[in-house]
Design a protein around this motif. Structure first.
Motif, short mmCIF file in Angstrom:
data_model
loop_
_atom_site.label_atom_id
_atom_site.label_comp_id
_atom_site.label_asym_id
_atom_site.label_seq_id
_atom_site.Cartn_x
_atom_site.Cartn_y
_atom_site.Cartn_z
N GLN A 160 9.33 0.77 12.74
CA GLN A 160 9.46 -0.44 11.93
C GLN A 160 8.20 -0.54 11.08
OE1 GLN A 160 10.18 -3.42 15.09
NE2 GLN A 160 12.29 -3.55 14.31
N PRO A 161 8.22 0.13 9.94
CA PRO A 161 7.00 0.30 9.15
C PRO A 161 6.46 -0.99 8.54
CG PRO A 161 8.89 1.04 7.89
CD PRO A 161 9.39 0.75 9.28
N LEU A 162 5.17 -1.00 8.37
CA LEU A 162 4.51 -2.09 7.67
C LEU A 162 4.95 -2.08 6.20
CD1 LEU A 162 2.16 -4.24 7.52
CD2 LEU A 162 0.69 -2.33 6.87
N LYS A 163 5.23 -3.25 5.65
CA LYS A 163 5.52 -3.36 4.23
C LYS A 163 4.21 -3.60 3.49
CE LYS A 163 10.12 -5.34 4.98
NZ LYS A 163 11.01 -6.53 4.78
N LEU A 164 3.89 -2.70 2.60
CA LEU A 164 2.64 -2.78 1.85
C LEU A 164 2.91 -3.01 0.37
CD1 LEU A 164 -0.46 -2.49 1.56
CD2 LEU A 164 -0.09 -0.02 1.30
N TRP A 165 2.31 -4.06 -0.15
CA TRP A 165 2.35 -4.32 -1.58
C TRP A 165 0.92 -4.17 -2.08
CZ3 TRP A 165 7.14 -6.29 -3.73
CH2 TRP A 165 7.14 -6.27 -5.14
N ALA A 166 0.65 -3.05 -2.74
CA ALA A 166 -0.70 -2.78 -3.21
C ALA A 166 -0.78 -3.06 -4.71
CB ALA A 166 -1.07 -1.33 -2.94
N ILE A 167 -1.77 -3.85 -5.09
CA ILE A 167 -2.03 -4.14 -6.50
C ILE A 167 -3.46 -3.70 -6.79
CG2 ILE A 167 -2.06 -5.89 -8.30
CD1 ILE A 167 -0.32 -7.64 -6.50
N VAL A 168 -3.62 -2.87 -7.80
CA VAL A 168 -4.97 -2.38 -8.11
C VAL A 168 -5.25 -2.54 -9.60
CG1 VAL A 168 -4.94 -0.70 -6.23
CG2 VAL A 168 -4.21 0.01 -8.51
N THR A 194 3.98 6.33 -2.53
CA THR A 194 4.69 5.17 -3.06
C THR A 194 6.18 5.44 -3.24
OG1 THR A 194 3.96 5.83 -5.29
CG2 THR A 194 2.71 4.10 -4.17
N GLU A 195 6.63 6.63 -2.88
CA GLU A 195 8.07 6.89 -2.84
C GLU A 195 8.69 6.30 -1.57
OE1 GLU A 195 8.79 11.03 -3.29
OE2 GLU A 195 8.11 11.12 -5.38
N LEU A 196 7.86 5.94 -0.60
CA LEU A 196 8.37 5.28 0.60
C LEU A 196 8.95 3.93 0.20
CD1 LEU A 196 5.47 5.97 3.17
CD2 LEU A 196 7.73 7.04 3.12
N PRO A 197 10.09 3.54 0.77
CA PRO A 197 10.72 2.27 0.38
C PRO A 197 9.91 1.04 0.75
CG PRO A 197 11.84 3.23 2.28
CD PRO A 197 10.90 4.27 1.76
N ASN A 198 8.99 1.17 1.71
CA ASN A 198 8.19 0.02 2.16
C ASN A 198 6.82 -0.06 1.48
OD1 ASN A 198 7.92 2.46 3.89
ND2 ASN A 198 6.23 1.33 4.80
N VAL A 199 6.56 0.84 0.55
CA VAL A 199 5.26 0.86 -0.14
C VAL A 199 5.47 0.63 -1.64
CG1 VAL A 199 3.19 2.19 -0.68
CG2 VAL A 199 4.27 2.44 1.56
N HIS A 200 4.83 -0.41 -2.16
CA HIS A 200 4.94 -0.73 -3.58
C HIS A 200 3.54 -0.76 -4.19
CE1 HIS A 200 9.13 -1.96 -2.93
NE2 HIS A 200 8.69 -2.56 -1.84
N LEU A 201 3.39 -0.11 -5.32
CA LEU A 201 2.11 -0.08 -6.02
C LEU A 201 2.27 -0.60 -7.43
CD1 LEU A 201 -0.91 0.87 -6.24
CD2 LEU A 201 0.00 3.03 -7.14
N GLN A 202 1.42 -1.54 -7.81
CA GLN A 202 1.38 -2.02 -9.18
C GLN A 202 -0.05 -1.93 -9.70
OE1 GLN A 202 3.77 -5.90 -8.39
NE2 GLN A 202 4.00 -5.47 -10.58
N VAL A 203 -0.18 -1.52 -10.94
CA VAL A 203 -1.48 -1.39 -11.58
C VAL A 203 -1.62 -2.44 -12.67
CG1 VAL A 203 -3.02 0.12 -12.87
CG2 VAL A 203 -1.51 1.09 -11.11
N ILE A 204 -2.76 -3.11 -12.68
CA ILE A 204 -3.07 -4.07 -13.75
C ILE A 204 -3.84 -3.29 -14.82
CG2 ILE A 204 -4.20 -6.22 -14.38
CD1 ILE A 204 -3.96 -7.09 -11.47
#
Length: 280
Positions: A160-168, A194-204
């Motif tokens: 049950q993976p951790l959901k990670l929303w990374a913003i950098v 970030t191809e993992l469904p529970n990992v999201h990366l956004q860049v500012i």
């Protein structure tokens, strides 16, 4: 002793039960003999109560089943440290607490202005980052931190993976930490993880102008209802800070919403990362 999520929840439950019983700490002391200072430390998760102390408190608060058994189980679970106990002695207490919280979190939002988030770092990037930010650390201390960071990443691929929303900020993507080869490897890893469904990366991007994250990096950890309220974590040279007050957490949740809105989409962010890697 590093604070665990379960110990924090137990402390909150005991505070609430005392209030429901309409007892002051002084009155609890009169009934149970538990020192007022000790009770304060129990209620603020600074110490883990002994089993007999918990029983005395539950008796004083007239707690019935099944709540009694639930809190006894919670006390036993609060003593469980998982893999961290093998290396916790080499880590600062508040960092060890952070890892305990992270291991119990359901979702984490991590905003970073200068570094790739720890859960997404490669080993070589992590080593370079730790070495450069903690120049007085021994080799053993650096390796302990790197090992810990690598082991934390298992949370992203567990059952049950951790959901990670990374913003950098784009600065974290462009800053060449550890040299061009290390940074290229790191950016390639970002595209893969970030191809993992529970990992999201956004860049500012730089051209987004000013944004709420310019005051510094932070982490917001969300837990299931049965575990406890959300926590904000801020790391700095002045010391690590945990914010638990509802107003503080709400303020950082608002900042997170603005950061997500101002950042590139995950797809556009991946394109920016790929272009940065190609440039190396």
């Amino acid at each position: 002793m590093a604070t665990t999520v379960r110990l924090r929840r137990l402390a909150a439950e005991l505070r609430q039960l005392r209030k429901i019983a309409e007892l002051t700490r002084e009155q609890v002391n009169e009934q149970t003999g538990i020192n007022v200072a000790t009770l304060y430390r129990i209620e603020t998760a600074r110490v883990r109560p002994q089993a007999r102390t918990l029983t005395s408190l539950l008796d004083a608060y007239r707690v019935a089943e099944p709540k009694r058994s639930e809190l006894r189980t919670l006390l036993k679970q609060a003593a469980t440290r998982g893999w961290l106990h093998t290396i916790a002695s080499d880590l600062p207490e508040r960092y060890a607490s952070y890892i305990e919280f992270e291991s119990e979190a359901r979702e984490v939002l991590n905003y970073e202005c200068l570094f790739i988030p720890g859960l997404l770092q490669t080993e070589r990037y992590a080593r370079a980052a730790v070495t450069s930010t903690l120049p007085e650390s021994s080799r053993e201390d650096v390796e302990s931190r790197v090992e810990t960071r690598m082991r934390r990443q298992a949370a992203l691929t567990k059952e049950q993976p951790l959901k990670l929303w990374a913003i950098v900020d784009e600065a974290a993507i462009r800053r060449v930490v550890g040299g061009r080869e290390v940074m290229r490897e790191q950016l390639d890893h970002l595209l893969e993880i970030t191809e993992l469904p529970n990992v999201h990366l956004q860049v500012i991007p730089f051209d987004a102008g000013g944004h709420p994250g310019m005051t510094g990096s932070f982490v917001v950890m969300h837990f299931g209802e049965a575990v406890g309220p959300d926590i904000v974590y801020i790391e700095s040279h002045a010391g690590d800070i945990f914010l638990e007050e509802e107003a503080d957490v709400a303020r950082y949740n608002v900042a997170s919403t603005h950061l997500r809105a101002g950042a590139l989409s995950p797809k556009a962010s991946a394109s920016l990362v790929a272009a940065a890697a190609e440039a190396l």
